[in-house]
Design an enzyme around this catalytic site. Structure first.
Site, short mmCIF file in Angstrom:
data_model
loop_
_atom_site.label_atom_id
_atom_site.label_comp_id
_atom_site.label_asym_id
_atom_site.label_seq_id
_atom_site.Cartn_x
_atom_site.Cartn_y
_atom_site.Cartn_z
N ASP A 174 1.00 83.35 8.56
CA ASP A 174 0.74 81.92 7.66
C ASP A 174 2.22 81.13 8.75
OD1 ASP A 174 3.52 81.96 5.43
OD2 ASP A 174 3.58 83.59 6.81
N SER A 175 1.99 79.70 7.97
CA SER A 175 2.86 78.87 8.34
C SER A 175 2.75 78.88 10.28
CB SER A 175 3.33 78.78 7.48
OG SER A 175 4.07 77.35 7.31
N ALA A 176 4.58 78.73 9.77
CA ALA A 176 5.10 78.59 11.91
C ALA A 176 4.65 79.86 12.14
CB ALA A 176 6.30 78.52 11.36
N HIS A 189 0.19 75.13 -0.30
CA HIS A 189 0.55 75.62 1.17
C HIS A 189 1.06 77.04 1.16
CE1 HIS A 189 1.98 75.84 5.29
NE2 HIS A 189 3.23 76.54 5.00
#
Length: 302
Positions: free
Chosen positions: A144-146, A270
């Site tokens: 997820d995300s980075a 997010h």
């Protein structure tokens, strides 16, 4: 994660948090541990300390796990915070739903260990899994995300090293453009309680890159050669600054003839998947991820 059973209430609670830009790295790490560690771990999942290629982490093993299936999970946190310990709730929910043994690793974090340390650690662990007998037909990735960006970078690095690629990958709200050129950084900054305060700032890229080229494909996989990657699922919320990272990545993957499914979740923020205690959408998203992974591992999920 905040204990509110509707997205508007969760957004209101998240909006009360001090913005990341106002915190030191240590404070960011403390806040992330509290936020991500607050969820419920799935029943029946046991945790065991792991160490591969000198990189520590945690194995999350669900009841009746298939011993030959492995999910390598790369956590988010802007490459400077997050941990396997904090991600136990999310990782255990994925492991329990899929029945797949899941390894979440503590790759090195910036600013102490800038780019490309995270990519090096992820590649070392991936290589160690293969050397330990894990067949790539039984190996899948998620992040997820980075960590979603790191999944992409890992596959590019593995491809460049001549290693076989995993059977499939899932990325949630992936951060794949360190140059932050997506229009959603501006369009969604008032609607994204987590990343909105960072719109127009380069705090996270600068912390990780420390002078490295932001368009390097191992930092920003959006600009890499995406051909020959395995089937991919991308999930993203409609009201987050990284929306365009996901939509542009899906377009680039499709242009590279990679089988890709993009799912934009209306009204979600997010990494909403980490809020499964509160949100039905999060639970459905996790079920979708599990079904996708099992399908590409050859399991009948009908």
């Amino acid at each position: 994660m905040p204990h509110n059973n509707n997205i508007d209430g969760i957004i209101e609670q998240l909006s009360q948090l001090p913005p990341l830009s106002s915190l030191t790295v240590d404070q960011q790490r403390q806040q992330a541990e509290q936020l991500f560690g607050a969820g419920s771990c799935a029943e029946g999942v046991t945790f065991e300390a792991a160490s591969l290629a000198g990189v520590s982490g945690l194995w999350a093993t669900p009841t009746d796990a298939r011993p030959d299936f492995v999910l390598l999970y790369l956590h988010g946190g802007g490459y400077s915070f997050g941990s396997a310990q904090a991600y136990r709730p999310l990782v255990s929910q994925l492991a329990a739903r899929s029945g797949i043994r899941t390894l979440c690793i503590d790759y090195r974090l910036a600013p102490e260990h800038p780019f490309p340390a995270a990519v090096e650690d992820a590649l070392d662990v991936y290589r160690a899994l293969l050397e330990n007998g894990v067949n790539t037909e039984h190996l899948v990735l998620a992040g997820d995300s980075a960590g979603g960006g790191l999944c992409m970078a890992l596959m590019l690095a593995a491809k460049a090293a001549g290693l076989p690629l995993p059977a499939a990958a899932v990325v949630m709200s992936p951060w794949v453009d360190m140059a932050q050129t997506g229009e959603s950084w501006n369009l969604q900054k008032a609607r994204d309680p987590l990343l909105g305060p960072l719109a127009g700032k380069t705090i996270m890229p600068d912390t990780y890159l420390q002078g490295a080229e932001p368009l390097n494909p191992l930092a920003s996989p959006l600009y890499g050669d995406l051909r020959s990657l395995p089937p991919m699922l991308i999930q993203v919320g409609s009201r987050e600054c990284l929306l365009d990272d996901s939509t542009r990545l899906a377009s680039r993957l499709a242009s590279a003839e990679v089988a890709v499914h993009l799912d934009v979740w209306p009204g979600m923020i997010h990494v909403f998947q980490s809020m499964s205690d509160q949100l039905e959408e999060a639970r459905r998203a996790l079920d979708q991820i599990s079904a996708f992974l099992l399908r590409h591992l050859g399991e009948d999920v009908s």
